[in-house]
Write a protein that holds these residues in place. Sequence first.
Motif, PDB file in Angstrom:
ATOM      1  N   GLU A 113       9.282 -63.260 -36.016  1.00 56.29           N
ATOM      2  CA  GLU A 113       7.918 -63.745 -36.244  1.00 56.29           C
ATOM      3  C   GLU A 113       7.383 -63.189 -37.568  1.00 56.29           C
ATOM      4  OE1 GLU A 113       6.019 -65.720 -34.586  1.00 56.29           O
ATOM      5  OE2 GLU A 113       6.491 -65.720 -32.465  1.00 56.29           O
ATOM      6  N   PRO A 114       6.547 -63.956 -38.285  1.00 60.10           N
ATOM      7  CA  PRO A 114       5.893 -63.407 -39.477  1.00 60.10           C
ATOM      8  C   PRO A 114       5.041 -62.198 -39.111  1.00 60.10           C
ATOM      9  CG  PRO A 114       5.635 -65.798 -39.364  1.00 60.10           C
ATOM     10  CD  PRO A 114       6.211 -65.367 -38.058  1.00 60.10           C
ATOM     11  N   THR A 115       4.874 -61.306 -40.069  1.00 58.96           N
ATOM     12  CA  THR A 115       4.116 -60.084 -39.824  1.00 58.96           C
ATOM     13  C   THR A 115       2.727 -60.394 -39.296  1.00 58.96           C
ATOM     14  OG1 THR A 115       5.320 -58.910 -41.571  1.00 58.96           O
ATOM     15  CG2 THR A 115       3.193 -57.987 -40.889  1.00 58.96           C
ATOM     16  N   GLY A 116       2.395 -59.785 -38.164  1.00 58.73           N
ATOM     17  CA  GLY A 116       1.073 -59.937 -37.576  1.00 58.73           C
ATOM     18  C   GLY A 116       0.903 -61.122 -36.666  1.00 58.73           C
ATOM     19  N   ALA A 117       1.898 -62.026 -36.614  1.00 56.60           N
ATOM     20  CA  ALA A 117       1.740 -63.255 -35.824  1.00 56.60           C
ATOM     21  C   ALA A 117       1.640 -62.962 -34.327  1.00 56.60           C
ATOM     22  CB  ALA A 117       2.893 -64.215 -36.091  1.00 56.60           C
ATOM     23  N   THR A 118       2.396 -61.974 -33.853  1.00 58.92           N
ATOM     24  CA  THR A 118       2.374 -61.676 -32.417  1.00 58.92           C
ATOM     25  C   THR A 118       1.032 -61.108 -31.980  1.00 58.92           C
ATOM     26  OG1 THR A 118       3.341 -59.482 -32.849  1.00 58.92           O
ATOM     27  CG2 THR A 118       4.861 -61.282 -32.319  1.00 58.92           C
ATOM     28  N   ARG A 119       0.253 -60.603 -32.926  1.00 58.17           N
ATOM     29  CA  ARG A 119      -1.075 -60.082 -32.594  1.00 58.17           C
ATOM     30  C   ARG A 119      -2.124 -61.176 -32.525  1.00 58.17           C
ATOM     31  NH1 ARG A 119      -1.926 -54.697 -33.486  1.00 58.17           N
ATOM     32  NH2 ARG A 119      -4.013 -55.035 -34.351  1.00 58.17           N
ATOM     33  N   ARG A 120      -1.731 -62.424 -32.834  1.00 61.32           N
ATOM     34  CA  ARG A 120      -2.690 -63.516 -32.897  1.00 61.32           C
ATOM     35  C   ARG A 120      -2.593 -64.453 -31.701  1.00 61.32           C
ATOM     36  NH1 ARG A 120      -6.182 -61.856 -34.774  1.00 61.32           N
ATOM     37  NH2 ARG A 120      -7.103 -63.890 -35.158  1.00 61.32           N
ATOM     38  N   ARG A 121      -1.635 -64.208 -30.782  1.00 57.04           N
ATOM     39  CA  ARG A 121      -1.475 -65.119 -29.649  1.00 57.04           C
ATOM     40  C   ARG A 121      -0.988 -64.350 -28.435  1.00 57.04           C
ATOM     41  NH1 ARG A 121       3.527 -66.668 -32.602  1.00 57.04           N
ATOM     42  NH2 ARG A 121       2.380 -68.346 -33.633  1.00 57.04           N
ATOM     43  N   GLY A 122      -1.043 -65.035 -27.274  1.00 54.15           N
ATOM     44  CA  GLY A 122      -0.554 -64.422 -26.038  1.00 54.15           C
ATOM     45  C   GLY A 122      -1.627 -63.595 -25.347  1.00 54.15           C
ATOM     46  N   PRO A 123      -1.296 -62.994 -24.192  1.00 58.26           N
ATOM     47  CA  PRO A 123      -2.260 -62.166 -23.460  1.00 58.26           C
ATOM     48  C   PRO A 123      -2.678 -60.944 -24.287  1.00 58.26           C
ATOM     49  CG  PRO A 123      -0.360 -62.717 -22.079  1.00 58.26           C
ATOM     50  CD  PRO A 123      -0.009 -63.121 -23.474  1.00 58.26           C
ATOM     51  N   PHE A 124      -3.844 -60.419 -23.967  1.00 56.89           N
ATOM     52  CA  PHE A 124      -4.311 -59.211 -24.645  1.00 56.89           C
ATOM     53  C   PHE A 124      -3.355 -58.059 -24.379  1.00 56.89           C
ATOM     54  CE2 PHE A 124      -8.604 -61.282 -24.247  1.00 56.89           C
ATOM     55  CZ  PHE A 124      -8.849 -61.384 -25.608  1.00 56.89           C
ATOM     56  N   LYS A 125      -3.108 -57.234 -25.422  1.00 53.23           N
ATOM     57  CA  LYS A 125      -2.236 -56.078 -25.322  1.00 53.23           C
ATOM     58  C   LYS A 125      -2.964 -54.845 -25.825  1.00 53.23           C
ATOM     59  CE  LYS A 125       0.670 -58.063 -28.074  1.00 53.23           C
ATOM     60  NZ  LYS A 125       0.040 -59.381 -28.176  1.00 53.23           N
ATOM     61  N   VAL A 126      -2.461 -53.683 -25.436  1.00 55.42           N
ATOM     62  CA  VAL A 126      -2.998 -52.423 -25.947  1.00 55.42           C
ATOM     63  C   VAL A 126      -2.893 -52.429 -27.474  1.00 55.42           C
ATOM     64  CG1 VAL A 126      -2.652 -49.928 -26.041  1.00 55.42           C
ATOM     65  CG2 VAL A 126      -2.473 -51.131 -23.856  1.00 55.42           C
ATOM     66  N   GLY A 127      -3.960 -52.057 -28.147  1.00 54.20           N
ATOM     67  CA  GLY A 127      -3.994 -52.051 -29.603  1.00 54.20           C
ATOM     68  C   GLY A 127      -4.582 -53.306 -30.212  1.00 54.20           C
ATOM     69  N   ASP A 128      -4.778 -54.354 -29.401  1.00 53.04           N
ATOM     70  CA  ASP A 128      -5.372 -55.589 -29.920  1.00 53.04           C
ATOM     71  C   ASP A 128      -6.856 -55.393 -30.209  1.00 53.04           C
ATOM     72  OD1 ASP A 128      -3.038 -56.975 -29.801  1.00 53.04           O
ATOM     73  OD2 ASP A 128      -3.571 -58.209 -28.063  1.00 53.04           O
ATOM     74  N   GLN A 129      -7.337 -56.112 -31.222  1.00 58.02           N
ATOM     75  CA  GLN A 129      -8.767 -56.202 -31.474  1.00 58.02           C
ATOM     76  C   GLN A 129      -9.349 -57.274 -30.547  1.00 58.02           C
ATOM     77  OE1 GLN A 129     -10.797 -54.755 -34.381  1.00 58.02           O
ATOM     78  NE2 GLN A 129      -9.213 -53.229 -34.024  1.00 58.02           N
ATOM     79  N   VAL A 130     -10.484 -56.963 -29.920  1.00 57.15           N
ATOM     80  CA  VAL A 130     -11.158 -57.903 -29.028  1.00 57.15           C
ATOM     81  C   VAL A 130     -12.580 -58.118 -29.529  1.00 57.15           C
ATOM     82  CG1 VAL A 130     -11.957 -58.351 -26.677  1.00 57.15           C
ATOM     83  CG2 VAL A 130      -9.771 -57.192 -27.046  1.00 57.15           C
ATOM     84  N   GLN A 131     -12.989 -59.358 -29.562  1.00 58.76           N
ATOM     85  CA  GLN A 131     -14.371 -59.688 -29.917  1.00 58.76           C
ATOM     86  C   GLN A 131     -15.094 -60.206 -28.680  1.00 58.76           C
ATOM     87  OE1 GLN A 131     -15.881 -61.819 -33.719  1.00 58.76           O
ATOM     88  NE2 GLN A 131     -15.770 -63.431 -32.188  1.00 58.76           N
ATOM     89  N   LEU A 132     -16.136 -59.469 -28.285  1.00 60.89           N
ATOM     90  CA  LEU A 132     -16.955 -59.895 -27.154  1.00 60.89           C
ATOM     91  C   LEU A 132     -18.157 -60.673 -27.655  1.00 60.89           C
ATOM     92  CD1 LEU A 132     -17.076 -56.590 -25.035  1.00 60.89           C
ATOM     93  CD2 LEU A 132     -15.536 -58.539 -24.717  1.00 60.89           C
TER      94      LEU A 132
END
Length: 319
Positions: free
Chosen positions: A3-22
């Motif tokens: 995957e391109p750098t950072g792509a896995t942080r942009r999709r899928g279920p929330f993971k530890v370390g993810d940024q969340v916007q409420l």
Amino acid sequence: MSEPTGATRRRGPFKVGDQVQLTDPKGRHYTFTLEAGKNYHTHKGAFPHDELIGAPEGTVVRTTGNVPYLALRPLLPDYVLSMPRGAAVIYPKDAGQILAMADIFAGARVVEAGVGSGALSTYLLRAVGDTGTLASYERRQDFADIARGNVERYFGGPHPAWKLTVGDLQDNLVETDVDRVILDMLAPWECLDVAAKALVPGGLVCCYVATTTQMSRTVEALREHGAYTEPQAWETMVRTWHLEGLAVRPDHRMIGHTGFLLTARRMADGVEPPLRQRRPAKGAYGEDFDNDKPTQLSLAERAAARAAAKAATPVIEQD
């Protein structure tokens, strides 16, 4: 294929370390980083981070005060407007214009001067991808440190295409065969010579300036240099709309002037730019025009340009 750098942080279920916007019921945004075992506190109660870990984006969580919050990953425009700042960030509306009008493409070799807080660097890295390169130059160590933290926080670590140098572009630029040069600084005209030496023929320089005096001097410097095509300059303003039933109207507030953008292309070595054919407005080079600036046209050159433009204007005979 990785995957391109950072792509896995942009999709899928929330993971530890993810940024969340409420987003609260009034549309206000709050951003935080997911950590196992932690609680997120609001003025309307709290909820555990674990409730979001493993949940899909678009989940609604309720605080102990029974207030619903919509949870999504922040978009890049949201991220850059909420991240820690050293210098002011380039607004998303201008970053989008730079990516489009400077034609930043996947695999491009880009030089950036004036990193600030890393907002534009993040946009540029997403555009050039892992196969491109972004060489960023920043004079101030404290700004460089903030920018590095913001970029690595967004991508989840160092980006393989990025090289960040603390120092002045004029003294430290080593890149050659560059496709694009982005100058976000107080005096971009000082860097046009080193930019021209680094750019490939057909490459593009894009300058971001805040004032009309900076814009004017940069334009005259580009014209005087001789290695660039006629520059183009513009600004963008964004106006949102109020949408409530039949009450559909422009919002009373808008994102107005933030800065001017200028672009010019690198000509082939030894080729002179064609003389502009349009006639300058009356008084464009009047007494208020500073004749002592080395980057501006001399009086003789202006007179010759005006004479050539006048000679090129067809004369229409009347019966």
